[in-house]
Scaffold this motif. Structure first.
Motif, PDB file in Angstrom:
ATOM      1  N   ASN A  53      -3.936 -59.552 -17.768  1.00 52.71           N
ATOM      2  CA  ASN A  53      -3.830 -59.065 -16.344  1.00 52.71           C
ATOM      3  C   ASN A  53      -3.085 -57.755 -16.263  1.00 52.71           C
ATOM      4  O   ASN A  53      -2.019 -57.454 -17.345  1.00 52.71           O
ATOM      5  CB  ASN A  53      -2.785 -60.168 -15.638  1.00 52.71           C
ATOM      6  CG  ASN A  53      -3.665 -61.313 -15.233  1.00 52.71           C
ATOM      7  OD1 ASN A  53      -4.663 -61.204 -14.872  1.00 52.71           O
ATOM      8  ND2 ASN A  53      -3.090 -62.401 -15.568  1.00 52.71           N
ATOM      9  N   ILE A  54      -3.738 -56.787 -15.503  1.00 50.98           N
ATOM     10  CA  ILE A  54      -2.846 -55.445 -15.439  1.00 50.98           C
ATOM     11  C   ILE A  54      -1.852 -55.677 -14.421  1.00 50.98           C
ATOM     12  O   ILE A  54      -2.237 -56.110 -13.152  1.00 50.98           O
ATOM     13  CB  ILE A  54      -3.886 -54.275 -14.962  1.00 50.98           C
ATOM     14  CG1 ILE A  54      -5.112 -54.308 -16.233  1.00 50.98           C
ATOM     15  CG2 ILE A  54      -3.591 -53.235 -14.532  1.00 50.98           C
ATOM     16  CD1 ILE A  54      -6.268 -53.178 -15.834  1.00 50.98           C
ATOM     17  N   LYS A  55      -0.685 -55.290 -14.783  1.00 58.60           N
ATOM     18  CA  LYS A  55       0.403 -55.330 -13.886  1.00 58.60           C
ATOM     19  C   LYS A  55       0.888 -54.272 -13.009  1.00 58.60           C
ATOM     20  O   LYS A  55       1.721 -54.255 -11.898  1.00 58.60           O
ATOM     21  CB  LYS A  55       1.702 -56.056 -14.647  1.00 58.60           C
ATOM     22  CG  LYS A  55       1.411 -57.504 -14.985  1.00 58.60           C
ATOM     23  CD  LYS A  55       1.159 -58.328 -13.937  1.00 58.60           C
ATOM     24  CE  LYS A  55       1.072 -59.721 -14.361  1.00 58.60           C
ATOM     25  NZ  LYS A  55       0.919 -60.568 -13.077  1.00 58.60           N
ATOM     26  N   GLY A  56       0.552 -53.314 -13.836  1.00 56.67           N
ATOM     27  CA  GLY A  56       0.953 -51.859 -12.944  1.00 56.67           C
ATOM     28  C   GLY A  56       0.626 -50.541 -13.706  1.00 56.67           C
ATOM     29  O   GLY A  56      -0.019 -50.630 -14.715  1.00 56.67           O
ATOM     30  N   LYS A  57       1.356 -49.498 -13.314  1.00 55.00           N
ATOM     31  CA  LYS A  57       1.264 -48.295 -13.998  1.00 55.00           C
ATOM     32  C   LYS A  57       2.648 -47.764 -14.534  1.00 55.00           C
ATOM     33  O   LYS A  57       3.553 -47.808 -13.527  1.00 55.00           O
ATOM     34  CB  LYS A  57       0.396 -47.077 -13.018  1.00 55.00           C
ATOM     35  CG  LYS A  57      -0.814 -47.417 -12.843  1.00 55.00           C
ATOM     36  CD  LYS A  57      -1.827 -47.116 -13.584  1.00 55.00           C
ATOM     37  CE  LYS A  57      -3.198 -47.228 -13.272  1.00 55.00           C
ATOM     38  NZ  LYS A  57      -4.357 -47.326 -14.158  1.00 55.00           N
TER      39      LYS A  57
END
Length: 119
Positions: A108-112
């Motif tokens: 999962n991509i959680k942010g930048k």
């Protein structure tokens, strides 16, 4: 490199929450109160479920960092774990893009990552 996982992974919708370098550093697999994150090209992936990124894992040096340069160079050296990758060869950039695709199909991509000095 095969990009598709052996078993289908149900991923959450990607998030673009701002994640500071300080917070990312705490997500290195050694703090029970924090998830385990690896960033690639500034995008933060949650690798908490993979023991390879934990304190005893073979990829623990990537945890809590933007490991773009090391991944692009297929390096397991601590000094190569840095977010700077723009100056690499096209061949290394392709390897990095392949890793990005690999991670994006599994985690999962959680942010930048946000730089402390960015507005």
């Amino acid at each position: 490199m095969s990009f598709e996982p052996k078993q289908k992974v149900e991923l959450d919708a990607p998030r673009d929450d701002p994640i500071t370098l300080d917070y990312l550093a705490k997500c290195d697999g050694t703090h029970a109160d924090y998830p385990t994150y690896v960033a690639i090209k500034g995008t933060v992936f949650d690798v908490s479920g993979n023991k390879a990124y934990g304190p005893e894992g073979s990829y623990k040096l990537f945890a809590g960092k933007d490991a773009s340069r090391a991944l692009a160079q297929s390096s397991l050296k601590e000094e190569d774990c840095s977010p700077e990758w723009e100056d690499l060869s096209d061949e290394h950039k392709k390897v990095l893009n392949d890793w990005f695709t690999f991670f994006s199909k599994r985690y999962n991509i959680k942010g930048k990552v946000v730089r402390a000095n960015s507005a």
